[in-house]
Design an enzyme around this catalytic site. Sequence first.
Site, mmCIF file in Angstrom:
data_model
loop_
_atom_site.group_PDB
_atom_site.id
_atom_site.type_symbol
_atom_site.label_atom_id
_atom_site.label_comp_id
_atom_site.label_asym_id
_atom_site.label_seq_id
_atom_site.Cartn_x
_atom_site.Cartn_y
_atom_site.Cartn_z
ATOM 1 N N GLY A 85 0.811 -1.403 -0.216
ATOM 2 C CA GLY A 85 0.059 -0.017 0.197
ATOM 3 C C GLY A 85 0.957 1.357 0.137
ATOM 4 O O GLY A 85 1.910 1.357 -0.529
ATOM 5 N N GLU A 86 0.391 2.314 0.664
ATOM 6 C CA GLU A 86 1.023 3.464 0.768
ATOM 7 C C GLU A 86 1.155 4.225 -0.572
ATOM 8 O O GLU A 86 1.914 5.531 -0.627
ATOM 9 C CB GLU A 86 2.560 3.403 1.249
ATOM 10 C CG GLU A 86 2.601 2.464 2.749
ATOM 11 C CD GLU A 86 3.973 2.516 3.395
ATOM 12 O OE1 GLU A 86 4.909 2.927 2.561
ATOM 13 O OE2 GLU A 86 4.194 1.800 4.427
#
Length: 358
Positions: free
Chosen positions: A324-325
């Site tokens: 993610g991120e």
Amino acid sequence: MAAPYKLTFEEQLRHIIDNKTKPPGALGRLEEIALQIGLIQQITNPAIQHPHIVVFAGDHGIAKTGLVNAYPQEVTAQMVLNFAQGGAAINVFCRQNKLTLKVVDAGVNFDFTSMPVKVINAKIGFGTKNYLNEPAMTIVEAEQAIEKGRSIVRQLAADGCNCIGFGEMGIGNTSSATLLLSAITGLPVVEFTGRGAGLNDDQLQKKIDTLQQVYEKHALNTLGQQPIELLSKVGGFEIAMMAGAYLEAVHLKMIVLVDGFIATSALLVANEIFRLTKQPSAIPGWTTLIDHCIFAHTSQEAGHEKILRHLGVTPLLHLAMRLGEGTGAALAMPMVQAAVNFLNEMASFESAGVSNKE
């Protein structure tokens, strides 16, 4: 006598791409991206300006139970501080590829305002409620989050950004994404339920059972085409805010990179809003938000490949990542730049004096 045929803009752009010093199609996906970006910007020499990654962070009430997550809820705030201090993977990749990173507190269960860190304060609340017992948020909160997402992107565009990718941080948000995708696509919850940040087999089964219980409690099978109400039942503040960001980015004809599993769930929510509000597209024949987006990578999260296949899209990268991120979007950005560069800088057969196959 019939009037001479006039090429459409898309045909003109395809001709320019095909007439570069290469066999037709030899640059593969880069040619598709160049065409897509040219159509978005409606020019034959598109440009990427001030590219950004925006990470939306929010907490989920369900995470306090430990039924769907391996890490405690406090990790969300700790990771936001890590982003702000430059120590996360997304910071590394943004520095490497000269991308500006913005971190947004959409609804973290922590007060960052007294701390000397650069975090955009767009907080709707200190985390959502536990949707195992009650709706995650109110309709008003969902609408506020969507509008906040739109306004953040609007400001970035006003500052000169025309290319953007979105990331997220929120312990428990793969569960929210699973429920949203299941409701919108009509596919079973188990199809999208993965290990998130590292569940073992027993924890995974507990997650599946819990999410199935939530699905039935809120009758999500009836809400697939009611995106705001669906968000209010099982969404996250960061997912709702990202949905608004997608809507505004497409409205402003920005180049939009889609990251992983949670980012894709937010896109599908935004796409339902786009469809219901009948927002006109500036590109002939493009009828969904999906048409306007570049999918960065295939996440290793169990349901991501399935939803990409369901949408009929092929991402640029497959690196077995599941962080993610916005990390996949950040890593794909140089390929997008490469597509623009070859369109603008590569010689044509005529200008280079190279014989075409004809």
